[in-house]
Write an enzyme that holds these catalytic residues in place. Structure first.
Site, short mmCIF file in Angstrom:
data_model
loop_
_atom_site.label_atom_id
_atom_site.label_comp_id
_atom_site.label_asym_id
_atom_site.label_seq_id
_atom_site.Cartn_x
_atom_site.Cartn_y
_atom_site.Cartn_z
N LYS A 22 0.85 -1.20 0.00
CA LYS A 22 0.00 0.00 0.00
C LYS A 22 0.88 1.25 0.00
O LYS A 22 0.66 2.18 -0.79
CB LYS A 22 -0.88 0.02 1.24
CG LYS A 22 -1.52 1.37 1.55
CD LYS A 22 -2.38 1.36 2.79
CE LYS A 22 -1.65 1.59 4.06
NZ LYS A 22 -1.28 2.98 4.37
N ASN A 23 1.90 1.26 0.84
CA ASN A 23 2.71 2.48 1.01
C ASN A 23 3.69 2.71 -0.12
O ASN A 23 4.27 3.79 -0.24
CB ASN A 23 3.43 2.43 2.36
CG ASN A 23 2.44 2.62 3.51
OD1 ASN A 23 1.26 2.86 3.27
ND2 ASN A 23 2.91 2.47 4.73
N ARG A 97 -4.79 10.84 4.01
CA ARG A 97 -3.82 11.94 4.01
C ARG A 97 -2.69 11.70 3.01
O ARG A 97 -1.97 12.62 2.66
CB ARG A 97 -3.30 12.21 5.39
CG ARG A 97 -2.66 11.07 6.10
CD ARG A 97 -2.11 11.54 7.39
NE ARG A 97 -1.30 12.74 7.18
CZ ARG A 97 -0.10 12.74 6.62
NH1 ARG A 97 0.40 11.62 6.16
NH2 ARG A 97 0.59 13.85 6.49
N CYS A 121 -4.57 12.59 12.35
CA CYS A 121 -5.27 11.30 12.36
C CYS A 121 -5.03 10.66 13.72
O CYS A 121 -4.43 11.26 14.61
CB CYS A 121 -4.78 10.41 11.23
SG CYS A 121 -3.12 9.83 11.50
N ARG A 126 0.39 14.87 12.08
CA ARG A 126 0.71 14.63 10.66
C ARG A 126 0.91 15.94 9.89
O ARG A 126 0.22 16.24 8.92
CB ARG A 126 -0.38 13.78 10.00
CG ARG A 126 -0.77 12.54 10.74
CD ARG A 126 0.35 11.57 11.01
NE ARG A 126 0.92 10.98 9.82
CZ ARG A 126 0.44 9.90 9.21
NH1 ARG A 126 -0.65 9.34 9.65
NH2 ARG A 126 1.03 9.41 8.13
N ASP A 326 5.39 1.24 11.82
CA ASP A 326 4.17 0.53 11.39
C ASP A 326 4.10 -0.89 11.90
O ASP A 326 3.09 -1.56 11.70
CB ASP A 326 4.08 0.52 9.86
CG ASP A 326 3.84 1.91 9.31
OD1 ASP A 326 3.98 2.10 8.10
OD2 ASP A 326 3.53 2.82 10.11
N ARG A 418 -8.31 -0.63 5.27
CA ARG A 418 -7.49 0.38 4.57
C ARG A 418 -6.14 -0.20 4.17
O ARG A 418 -5.54 0.25 3.21
CB ARG A 418 -7.23 1.58 5.50
CG ARG A 418 -8.48 2.34 5.87
CD ARG A 418 -8.14 3.63 6.57
NE ARG A 418 -7.16 4.39 5.78
CZ ARG A 418 -6.66 5.56 6.17
NH1 ARG A 418 -7.03 6.08 7.33
NH2 ARG A 418 -5.80 6.22 5.43
#
Ligand code: EPZ
Length: 448
Positions: A22-23, A97, A121, A126, A326, A418
């Site tokens: 995802k990132n 974001r 968030c 952030r 993470d 997500r």
């Protein structure tokens, strides 16, 4: 709203394959704005955040075509049809974001971009000051109006808007910025002259982005190190790029194997991007061994074997190649079962402890002092109704539920969707007793 119901003490068995990251995919998708021809990205995960980025790019004039649906790795092909729409609106940005990643490409390719300021968030404020500082160093004029960032490129020699290469320092109070580096590196590819980014993020996802940009005709060198150099070019063409595997998803499955003491085999595992994690796990008593015939250490097959007794460790999160923030929450769920006191310090997002209160509801012994949590190991956790919050905190609750005695109900699992594709389906295939339910069908005392 969906919830997970997990009956714990699962023994997992079998094999699991890691999806595309995802990132990595989000800044890669944003970078397609830069291209004069079509760009295809392969192995793009099916996630809520990816769908949001697709929606945003469609609003910015790109046509996004998906390969035949099916269940195999998915490809997305991006073509710019209309460059007049350059506004990333609040209602999309507030849900994701990472939308800020379109600002650099819009500025570089179209000379103008309007992006709603991403709010904070669950894990912290952030801010985006480093993004704006970096783009301003490239000559962008930046203003804030009604909650939006408005950025314009200066006039180039030929009278058309064009950013100017510069030497800039991108470090902040918490070290480097991943999406800030992605934004500035992408913008610099079409700037006039050379750009040097000092204190750039070294994350593998930045290397993946640099590989795509170079495939499009950019001249980026040094990605993966704190100093990245970009030689500006006039135009970028199309490309066909495979998204790197998701190191955080892979780390989550490794922790799931460890916390349930299951011998799992994990395919497409970017083990080379997880050295801080596997080193820490070795100290805990969890061994992650690569298959001997591994050709690509970013797409390896690994096996996870845990000792019966887990040992306490000290973890401090840092920018890559340090221990990733993470995977902090997932490691905490594991260390709740260690034989002694562990210390976890969060240096990237000091507020990133929403999982602490929820794990405590399951009997974890956690003592927080500011950015540090002492994890005092217990014999077992006990299932309870808990609340998902930030994506990775939610993943840690799933891991805790798999190991706990009794039933755990995790509310608001949209947070998980997500970043994890059908997490419950993958875990069911490994033998976990987990199901997705409509929370409104649950008895009142289980629904938080
Ligand atoms: C990326 O976010 C990831 N998201 C995050 O993963 C990850 O936690 C984070 O990097 C750190 O590794 C994506 O890639 C989509 P940062 P990013 O800018 O780039 C401060 C997940 O769970 N900072 O590297 O937004 C910031 O407050 C998500 O998948 C500034 O001060 O994070 C933080 O303390 C969560 N000013 C630190 O730097 C800025 O302008 C690192 O943030 C930007 C950041």
């Amino acid at each position: 709203m969906d919830a997970f119901v997990i009956n714990g003490r699962s023994q997992l068995r079998g094999e699991i394959t890691v999806n595309g990251s995802k990132n990595a995919a989000l800044p890669l998708m944003a970078a397609t704005i830069l291209a004069s021809n079509q760009v295809t990205l392969r192995s793009v995960p099916r996630l809520a955040d990816i769908r949001n980025m697709q929606r945003l790019l469609a609003e910015l004039g790109l046509d996004v075509e998906e390969s035949e649906a099916g269940s195999g790795p998915r490809s997305l092909t991006f073509r710019t049809l209309d460059e007049s729409a350059c506004h990333a609106r609040y209602d999309i940005v507030r849900t994701m974001r990472a939308s800020i990643s379109v600002l650099g490409p819009l500025l570089a390719r179209r000379g103008y971009g309007r992006v709603s300021m991403p709010g904070g968030c669950a894990i912290g404020d952030r801010p985006v000051d480093l993004h704006l500082r970096g783009l301003a160093a490239l000559g962008a004029e930046i203003a804030l109006d009604s909650g939006d960032i408005i950025a314009r490129a200066p006039q180039g020699r030929d009278g058309r808007p064009r950013l100017r290469g510069a030497r800039l320092f991108l470090g902040g109070p918490f070290g480097s910025t991943v999406l800030g580096t992605a934004n500035v590196m992408s913008a610099a590819t079409l700037a006039e002259g050379e750009t040097v980014i000092e204190s750039a993020a070294c994350e593998p996802e930045i290397v993946d982005l640099a590989n795509l940009l170079n495939a499009m005709g950019a001249r980026v060198s040094g990605a993966g190190t704190p100093r990245i150099t970009i030689e500006g070019v006039r135009e970028l063409g199309g490309a066909d790029h495979e998204v790197m595997p998701d190191r955080i998803e892979a780390g989550t499955w490794i922790m799931a194997a460890a916390v349930t003491n299951s011998p799992l085999v994990i395919h497409n595992c970017p083990i080379d991007a997880l050295m801080a994690v596997t080193e820490a796990l070795k100290e805990v008593g969890v061994r992650v061994t690569e298959a001997p015939d591994t050709a690509d250490p970013l797409r390896a097959t690994v096996e996870v074997i845990s000792e019966r007794t887990l040992h306490p460790v000290q973890i401090t999160t840092q920018p890559h190649p340090g221990y990733p923030t993470d995977l902090q929450a997932q490691m905490m769920a594991l260390l709740c079962h260690a034989d002694g006191n562990s210390v976890i310090t969060e240096r990237i997002f000091p507020q990133r402890f929403l999982h602490v209160a929820e794990l405590s509801r399951m009997g974890a012994q956690l003592f927080r002092q500011g950015p540090t949590v002492i994890v005092s190991g217990v014999r077992e956790l006990v299932g309870a109704p808990v609340m998902a919050s930030d994506l990775r905190a939610s993943a840690s609750l799933v891991l805790a539920g798999l190991a706990a005695r009794g039933t755990t109900v995790i509310n608001r699992v949209y947070h998980l969707d997500r970043g994890y594709e059908k997490m419950e389906v993958k875990l069911q295939a490994l033998g976990a007793d987990i199901e997705r339910v409509d929370a409104s069908d649950l008895p009142a005392d289980l629904h938080r």
